[in-house]
Design an enzyme around this catalytic site. Structure first.
Site, short mmCIF file in Angstrom:
data_model
loop_
_atom_site.label_atom_id
_atom_site.label_comp_id
_atom_site.label_asym_id
_atom_site.label_seq_id
_atom_site.Cartn_x
_atom_site.Cartn_y
_atom_site.Cartn_z
N ARG A 1 0.85 -1.20 0.00
CA ARG A 1 0.00 0.00 0.00
C ARG A 1 0.88 1.24 0.00
O ARG A 1 0.84 2.05 0.92
CB ARG A 1 -0.96 -0.06 1.17
N ASP B 1 -4.82 -0.93 -5.55
CA ASP B 1 -5.21 -1.35 -4.21
C ASP B 1 -6.62 -1.97 -4.22
O ASP B 1 -7.61 -1.32 -3.87
CB ASP B 1 -5.14 -0.14 -3.28
N SER C 1 -8.61 -2.11 -0.85
CA SER C 1 -9.37 -0.89 -0.51
C SER C 1 -10.64 -0.80 -1.34
O SER C 1 -11.71 -0.43 -0.83
CB SER C 1 -8.53 0.36 -0.74
N TYR D 1 -1.00 0.62 10.12
CA TYR D 1 -1.97 -0.45 10.39
C TYR D 1 -2.02 -0.76 11.88
O TYR D 1 -1.02 -0.60 12.58
CB TYR D 1 -1.59 -1.72 9.63
N GLN E 1 -1.28 2.82 -5.47
CA GLN E 1 -2.65 3.14 -5.03
C GLN E 1 -3.71 2.69 -6.04
O GLN E 1 -4.77 2.20 -5.66
CB GLN E 1 -2.78 4.63 -4.76
P1 NAD Z 1 -7.86 -3.29 8.11
O1 NAD Z 1 -8.91 -3.88 7.22
O2 NAD Z 1 -6.60 -4.03 8.34
O3 NAD Z 1 -8.53 -2.98 9.54
C1 NAD Z 1 -9.75 -2.29 9.68
C2 NAD Z 1 -9.70 -1.37 10.88
O4 NAD Z 1 -9.75 -2.12 12.09
C3 NAD Z 1 -8.44 -0.50 10.99
O5 NAD Z 1 -8.80 0.85 10.97
C4 NAD Z 1 -7.83 -0.93 12.32
O6 NAD Z 1 -7.18 0.13 12.98
C5 NAD Z 1 -9.05 -1.40 13.07
N1 NAD Z 1 -8.75 -2.26 14.26
C6 NAD Z 1 -7.84 -3.24 14.39
N2 NAD Z 1 -7.89 -3.78 15.63
C7 NAD Z 1 -8.88 -3.13 16.30
C8 NAD Z 1 -9.43 -3.23 17.61
N3 NAD Z 1 -8.97 -4.11 18.50
N4 NAD Z 1 -10.44 -2.38 17.94
C9 NAD Z 1 -10.92 -1.47 17.06
N5 NAD Z 1 -10.45 -1.34 15.80
C10 NAD Z 1 -9.44 -2.15 15.42
O7 NAD Z 1 -7.47 -1.83 7.66
P2 NAD Z 1 -7.71 -1.06 6.28
O8 NAD Z 1 -9.09 -0.56 6.27
O9 NAD Z 1 -7.28 -1.90 5.15
O10 NAD Z 1 -6.70 0.18 6.43
C11 NAD Z 1 -6.28 0.67 7.65
C12 NAD Z 1 -5.28 1.83 7.48
O11 NAD Z 1 -4.51 1.77 6.29
C13 NAD Z 1 -5.97 3.16 7.38
O12 NAD Z 1 -5.16 4.07 8.05
C14 NAD Z 1 -5.99 3.50 5.95
O13 NAD Z 1 -6.10 4.87 5.71
C15 NAD Z 1 -4.64 2.97 5.55
N6 NAD Z 1 -4.61 2.67 4.11
C16 NAD Z 1 -3.61 3.21 3.35
C17 NAD Z 1 -3.58 2.97 1.99
C18 NAD Z 1 -2.54 3.55 1.10
O14 NAD Z 1 -1.72 4.30 1.54
N7 NAD Z 1 -2.52 3.19 -0.16
C19 NAD Z 1 -4.55 2.17 1.40
C20 NAD Z 1 -5.53 1.61 2.22
C21 NAD Z 1 -5.54 1.87 3.57
#
Ligand code: NAD
Length: 378
Positions: A122, A130, A133, A229, A127
């Site tokens: 990521r 992805d 996402s 993450y 992007q």
């Molecule tokens: P994910 O599917 O791995 O997790 C979903 C959410 O669950 C996350 O926000 C995580 O913090 C939360 N979580 C984990 N354990 C938890 C707990 N015990 N209690 C409550 N919440 C909990 O995550 P995702 O949606 O794929 O992405 C998460 C992060 O990555 C975000 O900051 C997002 O902005 C970032 N991201 C960046 C890019 C990029 O730069 N290209 C792309 C996608 C996501």
């Protein structure tokens, strides 16, 4: 270079790996694309749509595979598909390499080069590729709609001559990509939304969508890694989160859980006691069902009733919005394919910072350390 697209055969799967607009781009890049007859019907695309975009329609999947240099798929194909491809051919899709690495042994043994969309790093450059996402966005949207559809009341505040209808209360646990889309959708439908996440950075995003962010004192521990993450929390920190959630759950009409920790079992956020404290008629939608679930009572792809509380854990919501899910996925895989095509030929540069890390098997070897470790190989 021949790119092949098969009918997706897993149960309930309506998506197709390439949509006609992507095929036009690939044909313009001098690749040829063959599509199994009927592969697009679930996503409302006919054989004629694919032909008009420049693809050849093939009725016999065996003939399609024998000729393919690259197979693009949504879900991991069956063993026989890997076995029917020529040595050195490429397979690209959601291959679940960390969850079920052994299922890729037939690809390894047949000398296929496999790229997994789950492993695409990521980073900014990737992007457009992805797919995690993209699919999380669709799942979050659909989860909010399911919640609205299943509760015995309306989402928005209504003031009518027959009195005031209060808005529904939605609680979203995990405010990553899926959670934020669930929040945005529930807000658009008029619900009052609260959300919880262990990453403090999520707070600002939640508030910017007009929802309330629930803060828990986790004792100042580190909750996220360098990549942004969530990390696996201590039992004490998890318990503090669970206590707050159990309290908030009492007044919620819909709870959507999306919490994941990459490469680990999903954290348990709601136990039986928390569900027992909920109101009759309320609904829990657990989007972490594929990695063990956030709710102890949830069963993947089943509907559980607990004292009038409905608990659902759909594992493939993107497939229920097949047109847009296919369109987004198709663009993601096409962006990835553009890294592999040079002058219409297949050109794999394992030193590329997106291509290399996304590779699972190549020339009979496991290429990804985490996958090799999951297979018990040093
Ligand atoms: P994910 O599917 O791995 O997790 C979903 C959410 O669950 C996350 O926000 C995580 O913090 C939360 N979580 C984990 N354990 C938890 C707990 N015990 N209690 C409550 N919440 C909990 O995550 P995702 O949606 O794929 O992405 C998460 C992060 O990555 C975000 O900051 C997002 O902005 C970032 N991201 C960046 C890019 C990029 O730069 N290209 C792309 C996608 C996501």
């Amino acid at each position: 270079m021949n790119i092949a697209v098969l009918n997706e055969t897993s149960s309930g799967e309506a998506r197709v790996a390439l949509m006609p607009d992507s095929i036009q781009k690939l044909v313009a890049a001098k690749a040829s694309v063959s599509v199994e007859s009927g592969a697009g019907l679930g996503a409302a695309r006919t054989d004629d749509d694919f032909t008009n975009a420049g693809a050849a329609i093939v009725k016999d999947p065996k003939a399609l595979l024998a000729d393919a240099d690259v197979l693009v798929c949504v879900s991991r194909p069956a063993d026989e598909v890997f076995q029917s491809m020529k040595k050195g051919a490429v397979v690209l899709g959601f291959l679940r390499p960390l969850d079920e690495p052994a299922r890729l042994v037939p690809a390894l043994e047949n000398g296929l080069t496999t790229f997994s969309m789950e492993l695409v790093p990521r980073i900014t450059r990737a992007q457009a590729m992805d797919a995690l996402s993209s699919m999380a966005t669709v799942a979050g949207y659909k989860a909010a709609l399911m919640g609205a559809d299943h509760i015995p009341r309306m989402f928005p505040l209504l003031m009518t001559a027959a009195g005031t209808v209060p808005p529904a209360r939605v609680l979203v646990l995990g405010a990553g990509v899926a959670g934020l889309q669930a929040i945005a959708t529930a807000r658009r439908l008029g619900a009052v939304v609260e959300a919880y996440d262990v990453r403090a950075a999520a707070g600002e995003q939640v508030r910017s969508l007009g929802a309330k962010f629930l803060e828990v004192d986790l004792g100042g521990i580190q909750t996220e890694d360098k990549g942004g993450y969530a990390v696996e929390l201590s039992e004490e920190a998890l318990k503090r989160g669970r206590d707050l959630i159990a309290e908030q759950a009492k007044s919620a009409d819909v709870i959507i859980t999306t919490a994941q920790v990459p490469g680990r079992r999903a954290p348990v956020l709601m136990d039986e006691t928390a569900v027992n404290g909920m109101k009759r008629g309320s609904v829990v939608i657990d989007l972490a069902g594929a990695t063990g679930g956030n709710v102890t009572l949830s069963k993947a792809d089943e509907i559980v009733d607990r004292n009038g509380v409905t608990i659902m854990a759909p594992t493939n919501l993107p497939a229920t919005v097949p047109v847009h899910a296919s369109q987004l996925y198709s663009r993601n895989v096409t962006a990835f394919l553009s890294l592999l095509i040079k002058e219409g030929d297949l050109h794999i540069d394992m030193n590329d910072d997106v291509v290399g890390p996304s590779c699972v098997t190549h020339e009979g070897k496991w290429m990804n350390q985490r996958v090799a470790a999951a297979m018990g190989i040093a």
